[in-house]
Scaffold this motif. Structure first.
Motif, short mmCIF file in Angstrom:
data_model
loop_
_atom_site.label_atom_id
_atom_site.label_comp_id
_atom_site.label_asym_id
_atom_site.label_seq_id
_atom_site.Cartn_x
_atom_site.Cartn_y
_atom_site.Cartn_z
N ASP A 108 -1.97 9.49 -23.99
CA ASP A 108 -3.36 9.59 -24.45
C ASP A 108 -4.15 8.38 -23.97
OD1 ASP A 108 -2.76 11.89 -25.74
OD2 ASP A 108 -2.95 11.08 -27.77
N MET A 109 -3.52 7.22 -24.09
CA MET A 109 -4.17 5.97 -23.73
C MET A 109 -4.48 5.96 -22.22
SD MET A 109 -4.92 3.62 -25.89
CE MET A 109 -3.71 3.16 -27.09
N TRP A 110 -3.52 6.40 -21.43
CA TRP A 110 -3.73 6.45 -19.98
C TRP A 110 -4.90 7.37 -19.66
CZ3 TRP A 110 1.96 7.28 -17.84
CH2 TRP A 110 2.68 6.09 -18.02
N GLN A 111 -4.94 8.51 -20.37
CA GLN A 111 -6.01 9.48 -20.11
C GLN A 111 -7.37 8.86 -20.47
OE1 GLN A 111 -5.60 13.05 -22.40
NE2 GLN A 111 -6.81 14.26 -20.96
N LEU A 112 -7.40 8.18 -21.60
CA LEU A 112 -8.64 7.56 -22.06
C LEU A 112 -9.11 6.49 -21.06
CD1 LEU A 112 -10.72 7.01 -24.34
CD2 LEU A 112 -9.12 5.33 -25.21
N ILE A 113 -8.18 5.70 -20.58
CA ILE A 113 -8.53 4.63 -19.63
C ILE A 113 -9.08 5.26 -18.35
CG2 ILE A 113 -7.53 2.80 -18.18
CD1 ILE A 113 -5.63 2.24 -20.64
N GLY A 114 -8.46 6.36 -17.92
CA GLY A 114 -8.96 7.07 -16.73
C GLY A 114 -10.38 7.58 -16.96
N GLN A 115 -10.63 8.10 -18.15
CA GLN A 115 -11.99 8.62 -18.46
C GLN A 115 -13.01 7.50 -18.43
OE1 GLN A 115 -11.41 10.45 -22.27
NE2 GLN A 115 -10.53 12.32 -21.42
#
Ligand code: ATP
Length: 243
Positions: A179-186
């Motif tokens: 989730d964190m990786w996805q958020l950072i990408g966003q």
């Protein structure tokens, strides 16, 4: 991505003085680093390498012994307030008032930078981080992962252009890490430049455009991710990471 760096660090040094039973420690030793606008930069290194000290020096939590830091073209020794107002920091430690409700805590954070609370922005951030339903909860009542999200929300409240995340996935489970990786990408897709620290090479591989390896206060490698991955078979990098 333009070529002018959003952050330029030159010759940064920091030695913590000796205390009772602890000798003086050189945490940063002549670090030169440029962060490009729009990139995700992963700073990789073992315990005690100097990652948190480097972030602290940029964010004004640690007074450097030597060197210069320019952010957004501003000399942070002179225009600290203006530059710092555009930098977000998600600290490694849970440095929050556990009794404070989520919404209040995140709104306060904006005020720290002299900005009026913007309810629409705060709501948008809390919704994006799945914290909106928890906005009335005291931070101490939340799970570890949710507490970490509160730190991110606080850092985003003043709309930073440059965001530091100090070991955002330390001690979090695999699902939350994704989730964190996805958020950072966003966030990067929204135009935020991101510097994150990590112990995990796979995290740097997953997330970063470029990777820096810091070891005993020296930045020993700064490379495009693909080049670093190719280098990882080489002994000196392995030795640096294994210690
Ligand atoms: P970790 O991955 O464990 O968080 P790090 O790479 O972030 O480590 P730092 O926390 O920057 O490393 O520490 C670098 C060195 O400076 C270490 O040897 C540490 O013990 C020392 N150090 C850090 N903060 C202080 C301090 N406030 N006083 C004295 N020494 C310190």
């Amino acid at each position: 991505m333009t070529s002018d760096p959003i952050l330029a660090i030159r010759g940064l040094g920091k030695t913590y003085p000796a205390r009772a039973n602890t000798p003086a420690t050189t945490a940063l030793d002549g670090v030169d680093l440029e962060i490009r606008r729009g990139e995700i930069f992963a700073l990789l290194g073992p315990n005690g390498a100097g990652k948190t000290t480097l972030i602290g020096a940029v964010c004004g939590l640690v007074r450097p012994g030597s060197g210069t830091i320019h952010a957004f073209g501003l000399d942070m020794a002179r225009d600290w307030r203006a530059a710092r107002a555009r930098i977000g920091l998600v600290p490694q430690e849970l440095s929050v008032d556990m009794f404070e409700p989520v919404l209040l805590s995140v709104s306060h954070s904006r005020g720290l930078f002299g900005l009026a609370p913007d309810p629409a922005r705060i709501e948008q951030i809390l919704r994006a981080l799945s914290l909106w339903d928890k906005r009335g909860a005291r931070i101490g009542e939340l799970s570890g992962g949710m507490k970490r999200r509160v730190l991110i929300a606080k850092a985003l409240a003043h709309d930073p252009a440059l965001l530091f995340l100090d070991e955002p996935t330390a001690g979090v489970d695999v699902e939350l890490r994704r989730d964190m990786w996805q958020l950072i990408g966003q966030l990067r897709d929204q135009g935020v430049t991101i510097v994150l620290t990590t112990h995990y090479i796979e995290e740097a591989e997953e997330m970063a455009d470029r990777v820096g390896v810091i070891h005993r206060g020296k930045l020993i490698v700064v490379e495009e991710k693909a080049a670093l991955m190719a280098r990882l078979g080489r002994t000196e990098v392995r030795v640096g990471l294994a210690e």
